[in-house]
Scaffold this motif. Structure first.
Motif, short mmCIF file in Angstrom:
data_model
loop_
_atom_site.label_atom_id
_atom_site.label_comp_id
_atom_site.label_asym_id
_atom_site.label_seq_id
_atom_site.Cartn_x
_atom_site.Cartn_y
_atom_site.Cartn_z
N VAL A 4 0.59 -0.70 -5.22
CA VAL A 4 -0.71 -0.34 -5.20
C VAL A 4 -0.97 1.01 -4.76
CG1 VAL A 4 -3.10 -0.62 -4.28
CG2 VAL A 4 -1.45 -2.70 -4.55
N GLY A 5 -1.21 2.09 -5.73
CA GLY A 5 -1.15 3.45 -5.31
C GLY A 5 -1.07 4.31 -6.87
N THR A 8 -6.41 2.06 -1.71
CA THR A 8 -5.33 1.30 -1.85
C THR A 8 -5.05 -0.01 -0.82
OG1 THR A 8 -3.97 2.82 -0.08
CG2 THR A 8 -3.88 3.14 -2.70
N ASP A 48 0.79 -1.15 0.01
CA ASP A 48 0.18 0.03 0.13
C ASP A 48 0.97 1.25 -0.04
OD1 ASP A 48 -1.86 2.06 0.43
OD2 ASP A 48 -2.62 1.29 2.41
#
Length: 343
Positions: A55-56, A100, A25
């Motif tokens: 993830v972002g 996220t 994240d």
């Protein structure tokens, strides 16, 4: 999977062969995304078998990939998500949003990642994991478990923020979780389990502790673990009486942060033995590691390494099987009947 005999390797060090894919994240944490980017880079350079799913925002992920050489870059994938969960948001509502942390959980559930790491809202991370991955049968309150470097060897402390209220049944269940985790994840032979209180004499503590103590004295524990009775706060840092210390999430979280402050005053944690700013989430059907919101880059790297270590050991499935008494199966509970904290 049988645990190795003797004292464990440091929890922040990924051990064992095999490729592992960790969803990270990028927007979780007080100082995200900068510290997460730095931590991801450190983890990638330290572990040649590590693959990351970032993830972002795409531009944030590019800060990682642009700093890697071509061979390292080939081990990184990106899932563009722009929404983060604020620490002040309601955990249940935030976890249901397209955030996220929810996308990272979805990747684990879909099999595109083996584990996830977030330094964002603990409440949102736990809730998203419950909703997306489900709980183990018989576990109503998932627990966050941290491994602390003590004088005589690592000490497993739980709960450190999963469920705030202290209930005798929950404390008893956490003793079972902690004993299995210590044996499987950290290869501690015949773990000694203690219940945190204000004294070691029988009858000490509040109502929940007084009720849980006799339950633990007669209840079975896995992995040849044994209950050693009530322990005090200094036993967490000494490690002479117990390998596993059980408490409620409120007390555990306060104690963990107090110990972190003491480490800072002393110039840093003792060498080896754990990643105190990274906690594994037990009771969830997947490998989830939650880092402290105030985590630094090295804490993020340790959290990623811990997630890789747990997945390579098959820790989640093995601990779940020990609790169930048989092999892991698809018997998960994805209801939201769980208590979480936004610490």
């Amino acid at each position: 999977m049988a645990a190795d005999a003797g004292r464990p390797a440091p929890a922040g060090v990924a051990t064992g062969p095999g490729t592992v894919r960790i969803a990270v994240d990028l927007l979780g944490g007080d100082d995200a995304p900068a510290v997460v980017v730095d931590g991801a880079l450190r983890a990638m350079r330290a572990d040649p078998d590590l693959h990351l799913l970032l993830v972002g925002p795409a531009e944030t992920a590019a800060e990682v990939t642009d700093a890697l050489d071509p061979a390292q870059r080939a081990r990184v994938a990106v899932r563009p998500v722009r929404d983060a969960v604020a620490m002040t948001e309601n955990p249940t509502r935030a976890a249901r949003a397209h955030s996220t942390v929810r996308a990272a959980v979805a990747a684990v559930r879909a099999g595109t990642a083996d584990a996830l790491v977030s330094a964002g809202s603990t409440g949102a991370t736990v809730t998203a994991a419950v909703l997306g991955l489900g709980r183990w049968p018989g576990v109503r309150h998932p627990a966050l478990v941290a491994t602390l470097p003590a004088v005589e060897g690592p000490v497993v402390l739980l709960d450190v923020g999963g469920a705030l209220e202290a209930h005798p049944a929950t404390l008893s269940r956490h003793a079972v979780l902690g004993a299995a985790y210590a044996a499987v994840a950290h290869a501690i032979t015949a773990p000694r389990v203690g219940l945190l209180s204000v004294g070691t004499e029988a009858g000490k503590g509040d109502r929940a502790r007084r009720a849980a103590d006799p339950l633990l004295a007669v209840g079975p524990l896995p992995c040849d673990a044994r209950y050693v009775g009530l322990v005090e706060g200094y036993d967490v840092t000494l490690g002479a009486r117990a390998d596993v210390v059980v408490t409620d999430g409120f007390t555990g979280n306060v104690l963990l942060k107090a110990i972190e402050g003491a480490y800072a005053m002393a110039g840093g944690a003792p060498a080896g033995g754990g990643a105190p700013r990274a906690a594994a989430l037990l009771g969830i059907s997947g490998t989830v590691v939650v880092c402290h919101g105030a985590a630094r880059a090295d804490d993020i790297a340790s959290g990623i390494a811990l997630a890789a270590h747990l997945w390579r050991r098959g820790a989640t499935d093995t601990v779940s099987a020990l609790l169930a008494g048989d092999g892991p199966g698809d018997r998960t509970d994805r209801t939201t009947d769980t208590e979480v904290t936004a610490s």
